[in-house]
Structure formats: C-alpha cells, structure tokens
Design a protein around this motif. Structure first.
Motif, PDB file in Angstrom:
ATOM      1  N   VAL A 111       2.310  23.014   1.790  1.00 57.59           N
ATOM      2  CA  VAL A 111       0.929  22.562   2.034  1.00 57.59           C
ATOM      3  C   VAL A 111      -0.065  23.534   1.400  1.00 57.59           C
ATOM      4  CG1 VAL A 111      -0.791  22.130   3.836  1.00 57.59           C
ATOM      5  CG2 VAL A 111       1.552  21.320   4.130  1.00 57.59           C
ATOM      6  N   TYR A 112       0.168  24.818   1.583  1.00 56.06           N
ATOM      7  CA  TYR A 112      -0.702  25.860   1.015  1.00 56.06           C
ATOM      8  C   TYR A 112      -0.803  25.718  -0.501  1.00 56.06           C
ATOM      9  CZ  TYR A 112      -2.030  30.611  -0.408  1.00 56.06           C
ATOM     10  OH  TYR A 112      -2.636  31.690  -0.983  1.00 56.06           O
ATOM     11  N   ASP A 113       0.345  25.593  -1.157  1.00 59.14           N
ATOM     12  CA  ASP A 113       0.376  25.513  -2.614  1.00 59.14           C
ATOM     13  C   ASP A 113      -0.340  24.258  -3.115  1.00 59.14           C
ATOM     14  OD1 ASP A 113       1.162  26.844  -4.945  1.00 59.14           O
ATOM     15  OD2 ASP A 113       3.023  25.712  -5.133  1.00 59.14           O
ATOM     16  N   VAL A 114      -0.065  23.127  -2.484  1.00 53.99           N
ATOM     17  CA  VAL A 114      -0.695  21.872  -2.902  1.00 53.99           C
ATOM     18  C   VAL A 114      -2.211  21.946  -2.709  1.00 53.99           C
ATOM     19  CG1 VAL A 114      -0.900  19.405  -2.364  1.00 53.99           C
ATOM     20  CG2 VAL A 114       1.364  20.463  -2.518  1.00 53.99           C
ATOM     21  N   PHE A 115      -2.653  22.452  -1.571  1.00 53.51           N
ATOM     22  CA  PHE A 115      -4.091  22.543  -1.312  1.00 53.51           C
ATOM     23  C   PHE A 115      -4.795  23.436  -2.329  1.00 53.51           C
ATOM     24  CE2 PHE A 115      -7.644  24.920   0.518  1.00 53.51           C
ATOM     25  CZ  PHE A 115      -8.529  23.879   0.756  1.00 53.51           C
ATOM     26  N   TRP A 116      -4.255  24.625  -2.574  1.00 52.28           N
ATOM     27  CA  TRP A 116      -4.953  25.570  -3.441  1.00 52.28           C
ATOM     28  C   TRP A 116      -4.889  25.205  -4.922  1.00 52.28           C
ATOM     29  CZ3 TRP A 116      -8.643  28.572  -1.863  1.00 52.28           C
ATOM     30  CH2 TRP A 116      -8.667  28.961  -0.527  1.00 52.28           C
ATOM     31  N   VAL A 117      -3.916  24.384  -5.325  1.00 57.77           N
ATOM     32  CA  VAL A 117      -3.875  23.964  -6.731  1.00 57.77           C
ATOM     33  C   VAL A 117      -4.696  22.694  -6.946  1.00 57.77           C
ATOM     34  CG1 VAL A 117      -2.393  23.145  -8.606  1.00 57.77           C
ATOM     35  CG2 VAL A 117      -1.679  25.097  -7.232  1.00 57.77           C
ATOM     36  N   PHE A 118      -4.508  21.685  -6.080  1.00 61.04           N
ATOM     37  CA  PHE A 118      -5.226  20.421  -6.265  1.00 61.04           C
ATOM     38  C   PHE A 118      -6.592  20.402  -5.585  1.00 61.04           C
ATOM     39  CE2 PHE A 118      -0.908  18.216  -6.739  1.00 61.04           C
ATOM     40  CZ  PHE A 118      -0.989  18.260  -8.118  1.00 61.04           C
ATOM     41  N   GLY A 119      -6.716  21.082  -4.446  1.00 60.76           N
ATOM     42  CA  GLY A 119      -7.950  21.051  -3.673  1.00 60.76           C
ATOM     43  C   GLY A 119      -9.044  21.955  -4.208  1.00 60.76           C
ATOM     44  N   THR A 120      -8.664  23.020  -4.886  1.00 60.76           N
ATOM     45  CA  THR A 120      -9.648  23.965  -5.425  1.00 60.76           C
ATOM     46  C   THR A 120      -9.183  24.417  -6.805  1.00 60.76           C
ATOM     47  OG1 THR A 120      -8.573  25.975  -4.615  1.00 60.76           O
ATOM     48  CG2 THR A 120     -10.054  24.851  -3.086  1.00 60.76           C
ATOM     49  N   ASP A 121     -10.027  25.140  -7.488  1.00 58.22           N
ATOM     50  CA  ASP A 121      -9.611  25.704  -8.771  1.00 58.22           C
ATOM     51  C   ASP A 121      -9.282  27.192  -8.649  1.00 58.22           C
ATOM     52  OD1 ASP A 121     -12.186  26.572  -8.334  1.00 58.22           O
ATOM     53  OD2 ASP A 121     -12.806  26.381 -10.434  1.00 58.22           O
ATOM     54  N   VAL A 122      -9.229  27.688  -7.418  1.00 59.43           N
ATOM     55  CA  VAL A 122      -9.011  29.118  -7.174  1.00 59.43           C
ATOM     56  C   VAL A 122      -7.656  29.579  -7.708  1.00 59.43           C
ATOM     57  CG1 VAL A 122      -8.712  30.863  -5.362  1.00 59.43           C
ATOM     58  CG2 VAL A 122     -10.537  29.179  -5.181  1.00 59.43           C
ATOM     59  N   MET A 123      -6.592  28.870  -7.365  1.00 58.63           N
ATOM     60  CA  MET A 123      -5.244  29.297  -7.740  1.00 58.63           C
ATOM     61  C   MET A 123      -5.081  29.353  -9.254  1.00 58.63           C
ATOM     62  SD  MET A 123      -2.285  30.000  -6.064  1.00 58.63           S
ATOM     63  CE  MET A 123      -1.783  28.947  -4.732  1.00 58.63           C
ATOM     64  N   VAL A 124      -5.560  28.334  -9.946  1.00 59.87           N
ATOM     65  CA  VAL A 124      -5.432  28.288 -11.403  1.00 59.87           C
ATOM     66  C   VAL A 124      -6.275  29.384 -12.042  1.00 59.87           C
ATOM     67  CG1 VAL A 124      -5.797  26.860 -13.459  1.00 59.87           C
ATOM     68  CG2 VAL A 124      -4.917  25.828 -11.354  1.00 59.87           C
ATOM     69  N   THR A 125      -7.482  29.582 -11.554  1.00 63.37           N
ATOM     70  CA  THR A 125      -8.372  30.615 -12.102  1.00 63.37           C
ATOM     71  C   THR A 125      -7.777  32.003 -11.921  1.00 63.37           C
ATOM     72  OG1 THR A 125     -10.279  29.231 -11.570  1.00 63.37           O
ATOM     73  CG2 THR A 125     -10.717  31.554 -12.025  1.00 63.37           C
ATOM     74  N   VAL A 126      -7.302  32.289 -10.736  1.00 67.37           N
ATOM     75  CA  VAL A 126      -6.707  33.606 -10.452  1.00 67.37           C
ATOM     76  C   VAL A 126      -5.455  33.801 -11.290  1.00 67.37           C
ATOM     77  CG1 VAL A 126      -5.565  34.995  -8.677  1.00 67.37           C
ATOM     78  CG2 VAL A 126      -7.702  33.834  -8.154  1.00 67.37           C
ATOM     79  N   ALA A 127      -4.608  32.784 -11.377  1.00 70.92           N
ATOM     80  CA  ALA A 127      -3.359  32.899 -12.130  1.00 70.92           C
ATOM     81  C   ALA A 127      -3.629  33.157 -13.616  1.00 70.92           C
ATOM     82  CB  ALA A 127      -2.532  31.631 -11.957  1.00 70.92           C
TER      83      ALA A 127
END
Length: 165
Positions: free
Chosen positions: A6-22
């Motif tokens: 759930v965490y991974d799906v939310f932060w990748v699809f729900g926000t752009d935070v994960m992609v930006t940080v990565a």
C-alpha cells in the motif's frame, strides 16, 4: 508486505515524491538499468530504477519460506523455489509494464501478489495451508517455558515410577 504494498503504490501513483527523490538521490539504495536496452544497448538514455526495498523485503519473505521448507523435513524446497520463480515473474512483469506505459511503477505492486499467491496456492494444493499460516521461525518464549516445564515433569514422573518399582 501488505503494508509496504500500500505504501509503495500510494507514494508512486498518489504523489510524485517517490519518483522525485529516487531520481535526485545518489546512494547505493537503488539499482538503475537502461529501460531502452533493446534499442540502445547499454548506452540507453531512459533508465528504470529498482529500490533496495524491492529486493530486500521480498528476499526476507523468500528466505523465510526456505526455513518453512526445512521445518517440514521433506525432500526439496518447493515453497522456496515457487516463491523465487514468482519473484522473478513479478520483476519481469514490472519491467514490461514500466516499458509499456513509460511511467514509474511501484515494483511491490507486482511482487507482493506474486510472492504471496504462488506459495499459498502450492500450500492449498499440498494441504499445508494450516502449517504455513501457523509457522513460526522462532517459537515464542511462552512455548519454550512450557516445553521446559513439560521436560521437568516428565523427568520427575520417571523418577517416581522407578522408586515405586
């Protein structure tokens, strides 16, 4: 694994935070590989990333299934091999979907269902479902205390039986 799913799906699809940080974070916590490998070879310009958590978390689960296999005391490690193949298939699906949609994908979106459903399916087929869900890698402290008490009672019962004879 469900929570991280759930965490991974939310932060990748729900926000752009994960992609930006990565993309901006340079540390050995991600594997980067060319997504356009077939067209450009190793000189690709469009990269895909796999986080360390996408490797470690399922890896721990797969290792735990290996220990479950050993606890069954059977020949072969069916659950280990099943989950390992499921992990590989999940990774392949992740890469295919990423290449098709040209968008970041949460790897755990594919890895978790594969890694859980394959061994559970095998357990249903082999009749090990109860053993799988009851398996504990390390028995709780209460069980160890109960086992010690049982051994002590058994020893004292044997001594009393010998005295009575």
């Amino acid at each position: 694994m469900g929570g991280l799913f759930v965490y991974d799906v939310f932060w990748v699809f729900g926000t752009d935070v994960m992609v930006t940080v990565a993309k901006s974070f340079e540390a050995p916590i991600k594997l980067v590989f060319p997504q356009d490998f077939l067209e450009s070879g190793v000189n690709g310009t469009h990269f895909a990333m796999l986080g360390l958590g996408d490797i470690v978390i399922p890896g721990i689960f797969i290792a735990l299934l290996l220990r479950f296999d050993v606890s069954l005391k059977r020949k072969g490690n069916v659950y280990f091999y099943t989950s390992f193949v499921a992990y590989i298939l999940g990774l392949v699906l992740t890469i295919v979907v990423m290449a098709y949609f040209k968008h970041a994908q949460p790897a755990l979106l594919y890895l978790v269902p594969f890694c859980i459903s394959f061994p559970v399916s095998v357990a249903l087929i082999r009749g090990d479902i109860k053993a799988l869900f009851r398996y504990e890698d390390h028995p709780s402290a209460d069980k160890e205390v109960d086992e010690k008490k049982e051994k002590t009672v058994t020893k004292s019962t044997k001594k009393e039986t010998k005295k009575a004879q």
